[in-house]
Design a protein around this motif. Structure first.
Motif, PDB file in Angstrom:
ATOM      1  N   UNK A  70      57.007  42.855  39.864  1.00  0.00           N
ATOM      2  CA  UNK A  70      57.187  41.979  41.017  1.00  0.00           C
ATOM      3  C   UNK A  70      58.592  41.388  41.065  1.00  0.00           C
ATOM      4  N   UNK A  71      59.211  41.427  42.241  1.00  0.00           N
ATOM      5  CA  UNK A  71      60.438  40.692  42.519  1.00  0.00           C
ATOM      6  C   UNK A  71      60.069  39.476  43.353  1.00  0.00           C
ATOM      7  N   UNK A  72      60.612  38.317  42.993  1.00  0.00           N
ATOM      8  CA  UNK A  72      60.229  37.048  43.612  1.00  0.00           C
ATOM      9  C   UNK A  72      61.485  36.286  44.029  1.00  0.00           C
ATOM     10  N   UNK A  73      61.504  35.848  45.286  1.00  0.00           N
ATOM     11  CA  UNK A  73      62.622  35.077  45.823  1.00  0.00           C
ATOM     12  C   UNK A  73      62.092  33.825  46.504  1.00  0.00           C
ATOM     13  N   UNK A  74      62.602  32.664  46.093  1.00  0.00           N
ATOM     14  CA  UNK A  74      62.251  31.411  46.761  1.00  0.00           C
ATOM     15  C   UNK A  74      63.558  30.685  47.080  1.00  0.00           C
ATOM     16  N   UNK A  75      63.902  30.645  48.367  1.00  0.00           N
ATOM     17  CA  UNK A  75      65.158  30.024  48.787  1.00  0.00           C
ATOM     18  C   UNK A  75      64.917  28.730  49.568  1.00  0.00           C
ATOM     19  N   UNK A  76      63.733  28.159  49.445  1.00  0.00           N
ATOM     20  CA  UNK A  76      63.402  26.943  50.183  1.00  0.00           C
ATOM     21  C   UNK A  76      64.280  25.776  49.723  1.00  0.00           C
ATOM     22  N   UNK A  77      64.493  24.832  50.646  1.00  0.00           N
ATOM     23  CA  UNK A  77      65.338  23.676  50.387  1.00  0.00           C
ATOM     24  C   UNK A  77      64.637  22.403  50.855  1.00  0.00           C
ATOM     25  N   UNK A  78      64.651  21.401  50.003  1.00  0.00           N
ATOM     26  CA  UNK A  78      64.050  20.121  50.355  1.00  0.00           C
ATOM     27  C   UNK A  78      64.700  19.559  51.621  1.00  0.00           C
ATOM     28  N   UNK A  79      63.862  19.119  52.542  1.00  0.00           N
ATOM     29  CA  UNK A  79      64.349  18.514  53.770  1.00  0.00           C
ATOM     30  C   UNK A  79      64.635  19.472  54.900  1.00  0.00           C
ATOM     31  N   UNK A  80      64.515  20.773  54.650  1.00  0.00           N
ATOM     32  CA  UNK A  80      64.867  21.754  55.686  1.00  0.00           C
ATOM     33  C   UNK A  80      63.886  21.699  56.853  1.00  0.00           C
ATOM     34  N   UNK A  81      64.440  21.705  58.063  1.00  0.00           N
ATOM     35  CA  UNK A  81      63.629  21.878  59.259  1.00  0.00           C
ATOM     36  C   UNK A  81      63.441  23.373  59.502  1.00  0.00           C
ATOM     37  N   UNK A  82      62.638  23.712  60.487  1.00  0.00           N
ATOM     38  CA  UNK A  82      62.464  25.129  60.817  1.00  0.00           C
ATOM     39  C   UNK A  82      63.779  25.744  61.269  1.00  0.00           C
ATOM     40  N   UNK A  83      64.541  25.019  62.096  1.00  0.00           N
ATOM     41  CA  UNK A  83      65.833  25.531  62.560  1.00  0.00           C
ATOM     42  C   UNK A  83      66.789  25.748  61.393  1.00  0.00           C
ATOM     43  N   UNK A  84      66.805  24.824  60.444  1.00  0.00           N
ATOM     44  CA  UNK A  84      67.672  24.971  59.278  1.00  0.00           C
ATOM     45  C   UNK A  84      67.217  26.115  58.381  1.00  0.00           C
ATOM     46  N   UNK A  85      65.918  26.321  58.311  1.00  0.00           N
ATOM     47  CA  UNK A  85      65.401  27.454  57.546  1.00  0.00           C
ATOM     48  C   UNK A  85      65.892  28.765  58.147  1.00  0.00           C
ATOM     49  N   UNK A  86      65.823  28.863  59.457  1.00  0.00           N
ATOM     50  CA  UNK A  86      66.326  30.058  60.141  1.00  0.00           C
ATOM     51  C   UNK A  86      67.820  30.245  59.905  1.00  0.00           C
ATOM     52  N   UNK A  87      68.567  29.160  60.012  1.00  0.00           N
ATOM     53  CA  UNK A  87      70.019  29.237  59.909  1.00  0.00           C
ATOM     54  C   UNK A  87      70.496  29.578  58.506  1.00  0.00           C
ATOM     55  N   UNK A  88      69.857  28.981  57.495  1.00  0.00           N
ATOM     56  CA  UNK A  88      70.394  29.065  56.138  1.00  0.00           C
ATOM     57  C   UNK A  88      69.623  30.000  55.206  1.00  0.00           C
ATOM     58  N   UNK A  89      68.390  30.341  55.561  1.00  0.00           N
ATOM     59  CA  UNK A  89      67.564  31.105  54.627  1.00  0.00           C
ATOM     60  C   UNK A  89      67.144  32.473  55.149  1.00  0.00           C
ATOM     61  N   UNK A  90      67.093  32.641  56.447  1.00  0.00           N
ATOM     62  CA  UNK A  90      66.518  33.861  57.021  1.00  0.00           C
ATOM     63  C   UNK A  90      67.282  35.114  56.609  1.00  0.00           C
ATOM     64  N   UNK A  91      68.611  35.040  56.573  1.00  0.00           N
ATOM     65  CA  UNK A  91      69.397  36.231  56.242  1.00  0.00           C
ATOM     66  C   UNK A  91      69.098  36.712  54.823  1.00  0.00           C
ATOM     67  N   UNK A  92      69.003  35.781  53.897  1.00  0.00           N
ATOM     68  CA  UNK A  92      68.686  36.162  52.509  1.00  0.00           C
ATOM     69  C   UNK A  92      67.281  36.739  52.421  1.00  0.00           C
ATOM     70  N   UNK A  93      66.362  36.169  53.200  1.00  0.00           N
ATOM     71  CA  UNK A  93      64.992  36.674  53.219  1.00  0.00           C
ATOM     72  C   UNK A  93      64.943  38.096  53.753  1.00  0.00           C
ATOM     73  N   UNK A  94      65.623  38.359  54.858  1.00  0.00           N
ATOM     74  CA  UNK A  94      65.633  39.702  55.437  1.00  0.00           C
ATOM     75  C   UNK A  94      66.278  40.690  54.480  1.00  0.00           C
ATOM     76  N   UNK A  95      67.374  40.290  53.846  1.00  0.00           N
ATOM     77  CA  UNK A  95      68.068  41.168  52.895  1.00  0.00           C
ATOM     78  C   UNK A  95      67.167  41.522  51.714  1.00  0.00           C
ATOM     79  N   UNK A  96      66.317  40.589  51.327  1.00  0.00           N
ATOM     80  CA  UNK A  96      65.405  40.805  50.205  1.00  0.00           C
ATOM     81  C   UNK A  96      64.339  41.842  50.516  1.00  0.00           C
TER      82      UNK A  96
END
Length: 225
Positions: A70-96
């Protein structure tokens, strides 16, 4: 009436490792990703008698027990809104390129003086569109009723409203929903961390167990309540 004091070994909503492994034996997922906020991160204070571990790491450990590769990635950030999740985390998630992906449920979006639920739904939909593009099985939570912010008198109504949005989108996009809104664990006196917002590790253990049960259900396996 005094509430019983559980440990992880006696908690009726928890799963021991052997049972969790049995439920997910042969699971097809080899790339597990988690995005979002502190709920996605598994933030919470330690509870005596429970392993000091958040729900996503617990789920990853079970999956790794049945899928050692298993490969596991957790890029969540305390305080992130949905918009911030899209802006800062989505690219890494898609790349994974996950095949199992957990999405947040807008906990921080409602912590505003005047939340815009229409905009919230549109932003969540954008997130689901991006997530669906990975081809992964999607999972999410609803917010529990024990999560309270007293400064907002309408807080229960806010949670109910965002939970309905989450349930609707999850149904539309075929996501697995772990519904914590009315789970009996909400009534436990030791559920919340000192901040009175995040579930302590006793709650994290229950959330992880419920996620394992839901994943097993998605595989067509019968799980005990």
């Amino acid at each position: 009436m005094e509430q019983p004091v559980f440990t992880e070994a006696t908690d009726p909503f928890c799963l021991d490792r052997a049972d969790a492994m049995t439920l997910l034996a042969g699971a097809p997922w080899g790339r597990y990703a988690v995005i979002g906020d502190s709920l996605s991160a598994g933030t919470g204070d330690p509870t005596p008698g429970y392993q000091d571990q958040g729900w996503p790491d617990r789920v990853a450990d079970v999956l790794r027990s049945v899928r050692p590769d298993l490969d596991y990635l957790n890029v969540s950030e305390t305080g992130a809104t949905t918009a911030q999740t899209l802006e800062k985390q989505a690219a890494r998630m898609v790349e994974f390129s996950p095949d199992l992906l957990h999405l947040p449920c807008a906990a921080n979006d409602i912590a505003r003086r005047r939340p815009d639920f229409g905009e919230m739904e549109r932003t969540l939909r954008r997130m689901y569109d991006v997530a669906q593009g990975t081809g992964a099985l999607l999972t999410t939570f609803t917010l529990g009723r024990a999560y309270v912010v007293p400064v907002f008198p309408d807080w229960p109504q806010r949670i109910a409203a965002v939970n309905e949005i989450v349930r609707g989108l999850a149904s539309e996009y075929g996501a697995v929903v772990v519904d914590m809104w009315d789970h009996p664990v909400n009534d436990r006196g030791n559920l919340l961390s000192e901040d009175r917002i995040h579930f302590s590790t006793s709650g994290q253990a229950v959330m992880a167990a419920e996620m394992v049960r839901k994943l097993a259900g998605s595989l067509g396996r019968t799980t005990s309540p």
